[in-house]
Design a protein around this motif. Sequence first.
Motif, PDB file in Angstrom:
ATOM      1  N   PRO A  74       2.391   6.560  -0.914  1.00 57.00           N
ATOM      2  CA  PRO A  74       1.500   5.547  -1.479  1.00 57.00           C
ATOM      3  C   PRO A  74       2.076   4.926  -2.743  1.00 57.00           C
ATOM      4  O   PRO A  74       2.814   5.559  -3.496  1.00 57.00           O
ATOM      5  CB  PRO A  74       0.209   6.308  -1.783  1.00 57.00           C
ATOM      6  CG  PRO A  74       0.557   7.742  -1.739  1.00 57.00           C
ATOM      7  CD  PRO A  74       1.796   7.899  -0.934  1.00 57.00           C
ATOM      8  N   VAL A  75       1.719   3.658  -2.982  1.00 57.10           N
ATOM      9  CA  VAL A  75       2.223   2.904  -4.124  1.00 57.10           C
ATOM     10  C   VAL A  75       1.048   2.498  -5.011  1.00 57.10           C
ATOM     11  O   VAL A  75       0.015   2.043  -4.520  1.00 57.10           O
ATOM     12  CB  VAL A  75       2.989   1.649  -3.657  1.00 57.10           C
ATOM     13  CG1 VAL A  75       3.382   0.769  -4.825  1.00 57.10           C
ATOM     14  CG2 VAL A  75       4.204   2.038  -2.846  1.00 57.10           C
ATOM     15  N   ALA A  76       1.209   2.658  -6.328  1.00 55.05           N
ATOM     16  CA  ALA A  76       0.202   2.228  -7.302  1.00 55.05           C
ATOM     17  C   ALA A  76       0.778   1.071  -8.111  1.00 55.05           C
ATOM     18  O   ALA A  76       1.902   1.140  -8.607  1.00 55.05           O
ATOM     19  CB  ALA A  76      -0.168   3.383  -8.223  1.00 55.05           C
TER      20      ALA A  76
ATOM     21  N   GLU B 105       0.824  -1.213   0.000  1.00 58.14           N
ATOM     22  CA  GLU B 105       0.000   0.000   0.000  1.00 58.14           C
ATOM     23  C   GLU B 105       0.856   1.261   0.000  1.00 58.14           C
ATOM     24  O   GLU B 105       0.555   2.225  -0.675  1.00 58.14           O
ATOM     25  CB  GLU B 105      -0.928   0.018   1.217  1.00 58.14           C
ATOM     26  CG  GLU B 105      -1.781  -1.226   1.362  1.00 58.14           C
ATOM     27  CD  GLU B 105      -2.943  -1.237   0.417  1.00 58.14           C
ATOM     28  OE1 GLU B 105      -3.453  -0.151   0.099  1.00 58.14           O
ATOM     29  OE2 GLU B 105      -3.326  -2.337  -0.017  1.00 58.14           O
ATOM     30  N   ALA B 106       1.923   1.244   0.820  1.00 55.65           N
ATOM     31  CA  ALA B 106       2.800   2.407   0.961  1.00 55.65           C
ATOM     32  C   ALA B 106       4.186   1.926   1.339  1.00 55.65           C
ATOM     33  O   ALA B 106       4.352   0.850   1.915  1.00 55.65           O
ATOM     34  CB  ALA B 106       2.262   3.358   2.019  1.00 55.65           C
TER      35      ALA B 106
ATOM     36  N   LYS C 209       5.570   4.840  -7.311  1.00 53.40           N
ATOM     37  CA  LYS C 209       5.340   5.685  -6.133  1.00 53.40           C
ATOM     38  C   LYS C 209       5.555   7.144  -6.512  1.00 53.40           C
ATOM     39  O   LYS C 209       6.377   7.456  -7.365  1.00 53.40           O
ATOM     40  CB  LYS C 209       6.247   5.276  -4.980  1.00 53.40           C
ATOM     41  CG  LYS C 209       7.716   5.298  -5.272  1.00 53.40           C
ATOM     42  CD  LYS C 209       8.468   4.719  -4.092  1.00 53.40           C
ATOM     43  CE  LYS C 209       9.928   4.730  -4.268  1.00 53.40           C
ATOM     44  NZ  LYS C 209      10.493   3.928  -5.282  1.00 53.40           N
TER      45      LYS C 209
END
Length: 119
Positions: A75-77, A65-66, A94
């Motif tokens: 946050p991470v996508a 998630e992060a 990120k």
Amino acid sequence: MMYQLYQAQLDMLDPWRFVARNIASLSDLATPLNPFGLGMRPIRAGLELFGHGGTTHRRPPFGIEAVPAGNRMVPVAEEVVHSTPFAELLHFRKDSDAPQPRVLIVAPLSGHFSTLLRS
């Protein structure tokens, strides 16, 4: 073409696996009227082995998630960069200006989900 034949075989065996799982679950009911109740352990084991022997293509989530970047959490996508019928190349993007090294994670065992490495 091999992937399509493999998937067709899995699809054809799915109903039989469902039946095997349900018959094996009947052995839990040990009554005199139930022929699967007593003394049928080897048959039940075989039914359970066949019933649960299918392959799933559902991958568990990575759950990233992060990540820490500097002194804060960023946050991470998760993005799919390249996709094939049996694999996906993912990029975890990120939003951070802090310079960090790139990391490539490769699952060590062929045929296993790379999410097994998440811990």
